[in-house]
Design a protein around this motif. Structure first.
Motif, PDB file in Angstrom:
ATOM      1  N   ILE A  85       0.841  -1.203   0.000  1.00  0.00           N
ATOM      2  CA  ILE A  85       0.000   0.000   0.000  1.00  0.00           C
ATOM      3  C   ILE A  85       0.873   1.248   0.000  1.00  0.00           C
ATOM      4  N   SER A  86       1.941   1.213   0.842  1.00  0.00           N
ATOM      5  CA  SER A  86       2.846   2.361   0.887  1.00  0.00           C
ATOM      6  C   SER A  86       3.502   2.598  -0.475  1.00  0.00           C
ATOM      7  N   VAL A 142      -7.236  -4.272   1.789  1.00  0.00           N
ATOM      8  CA  VAL A 142      -6.575  -4.069   3.081  1.00  0.00           C
ATOM      9  C   VAL A 142      -7.589  -4.074   4.216  1.00  0.00           C
ATOM     10  N   LYS A 143      -8.722  -3.421   4.006  1.00  0.00           N
ATOM     11  CA  LYS A 143      -9.763  -3.398   5.038  1.00  0.00           C
ATOM     12  C   LYS A 143     -10.261  -4.802   5.338  1.00  0.00           C
ATOM     13  N   ASP A 150      -7.698   5.201 -13.740  1.00  0.00           N
ATOM     14  CA  ASP A 150      -7.284   3.802 -13.542  1.00  0.00           C
ATOM     15  C   ASP A 150      -6.553   3.622 -12.214  1.00  0.00           C
ATOM     16  N   ILE A 151      -5.692   4.579 -11.918  1.00  0.00           N
ATOM     17  CA  ILE A 151      -4.945   4.507 -10.661  1.00  0.00           C
ATOM     18  C   ILE A 151      -5.889   4.608  -9.461  1.00  0.00           C
ATOM     19  N   ASP A 152      -6.864   5.530  -9.558  1.00  0.00           N
ATOM     20  CA  ASP A 152      -7.847   5.670  -8.466  1.00  0.00           C
ATOM     21  C   ASP A 152      -8.602   4.369  -8.239  1.00  0.00           C
ATOM     22  N   LEU A 153      -8.986   3.713  -9.339  1.00  0.00           N
ATOM     23  CA  LEU A 153      -9.705   2.440  -9.203  1.00  0.00           C
ATOM     24  C   LEU A 153      -8.820   1.385  -8.535  1.00  0.00           C
ATOM     25  N   LYS A 154      -7.546   1.349  -8.931  1.00  0.00           N
ATOM     26  CA  LYS A 154      -6.628   0.394  -8.321  1.00  0.00           C
ATOM     27  C   LYS A 154      -6.445   0.678  -6.837  1.00  0.00           C
ATOM     28  N   VAL A 155      -6.315   1.977  -6.495  1.00  0.00           N
ATOM     29  CA  VAL A 155      -6.143   2.360  -5.090  1.00  0.00           C
ATOM     30  C   VAL A 155      -7.372   1.966  -4.276  1.00  0.00           C
ATOM     31  N   MET A 156      -8.573   2.216  -4.837  1.00  0.00           N
ATOM     32  CA  MET A 156      -9.805   1.845  -4.130  1.00  0.00           C
ATOM     33  C   MET A 156      -9.880   0.338  -3.901  1.00  0.00           C
TER      34      MET A 156
END
Length: 337
Positions: A184-185, A244-245, A232-238
């Motif tokens: 994640i980091s 992680v949750k 695309d990056i936002d979707l991957k981050v979400m």
């Protein structure tokens, strides 16, 4: 269960070059008595040294060998576990460490540390700490269980109940959790880099607009491409945040289940102990009509009342124990899922 049969030693501490031998299987119980300095503590030191390469008392290794002969120190222990017979030979000058199973020497290709680990984990299923907390209790060095550090208490309980797998599973989950945090980091760093790229691109577009309006169409295409990359990056981050949750919740739930089961197992041991005590009381009043203290006869009505009361309490405890076992079984199923 370990059944010690025989132990012998020579040139160990103050003993000489002839073997001192004790047979431990002649009777159901063996009592070792003697005057001070007769070798009772030496027997305990020889037992723990033979099994774990360290004496029961705090004695330096160079003090173990007889100071007069200064060689040929040897301890041999024979014991039985189930249907298998074991012989452990350990000595100094020369160095000796051998494990025999039913007369056959176990392969010694591994290092001494690995050989000792095989003895403790695969045969004895006890460490030195657990052995001196559960089996060998000395009045001079014994430390009550609740005064042990938390890590040592956990080690003793895991050895006693043979549940080391849960600590291993917990460690694996922690490592996976740490790995996911690192991922994640890294992804956040990539995201920040891309955001900086986007900011640079926007500044560049503004500069291009001021310099040459003819390049507006090309710059707009570049902006659209960059925006798509951002999306695309936002979707991957979400997706990563959701993963992680989910992993964090699973780890927390599993830790809670492991903790609950450990507590219930302690309660189970306590209930079983109470049932055994109540059973002993019932057997006494069934087989005896005299008070053990004053030697007077116990009135029949009073004896019957006591038996009825003890049997009622025992039934209640046994019902509770069955419910507790059912709950423990449910927890085991959940943990295995």
């Amino acid at each position: 269960m370990i059944e010690f049969e025989k132990i012998r030693w020579k040139n160990f501490l103050s003993t000489g070059n002839n073997f001192t031998e004790l047979a431990l299987n002649g009777h159901a119980t063996t009592l070792v008595i003697g005057e001070n300095g007769s070798g009772k503590s030496t027997f305990l030191d020889a037992l723990t040294y033979g099994l774990f390469s360290k004496p029961f008392r705090k004695i330096n290794k160079n003090q173990i060998i007889n100071s007069v002969n200064n060689k040929a120190c040897l301890v041999e222990i024979e014991f039985k576990i189930g249907s298998k017979n074991y012989l452990i030979r350990r000595g100094i000058k020369p160095t000796v460490f051998e494990i025999y199973v039913d007369g056959e020497l176990i392969n010694q290709d591994s290092k001494a540390k690995d050989y000792q680990e095989k003895l403790e984990k695969q045969i004895l299923k006890l460490t030195f700490k657990s052995f001196t907390q559960i089996i060998l209790l000395g009045s001079s060095s014994f430390l009550p269980f609740m005064k042990l550090p938390a890590a040592h208490r956990r080690e003793v309980i895991e050895d006693l109940l043979d549940i080391q797998i849960f600590s291993i599973m917990n460690q694996i989950l922690k490592e996976r959790y740490s790995e996911n945090k690192t991922n994640i980091s890294d992804n956040n760093q990539i995201l920040n880099l891309n955001l900086e790229k986007i900011d640079v691109q926007r500044k560049y577009i503004q500069e291009v607009k001021e310099i040459n309006s003819d390049k507006v169409v090309d710059i707009r295409k570049l902006i659209e491409t960059t925006n798509q990359e951002m999306s695309d990056i936002d979707l991957k981050v979400m997706a990563l945040q959701a993963e992680v949750k989910s992993l964090s919740e699973n780890i927390k739930d599993r830790d809670n289940l492991v903790s609950e089961r450990s507590k219930l197992q302690q309660i189970k041991i306590s209930i079983e102990s109470m049932i055994g005590k109540i059973g002993s009381d019932i057997n006494f009043f069934v087989n005896n009509t005299n008070c053990p203290v004053c030697k007077q006869d116990i009135e029949e009505d009073h004896r019957v009342e006591i038996l009825h009361n003890r049997e009622s309490v025992k039934d209640s405890k046994e019902n509770g124990l069955r419910e507790l076992n059912d709950h423990l079984e449910d927890l085991s199923v959940k943990l295995a899922a």
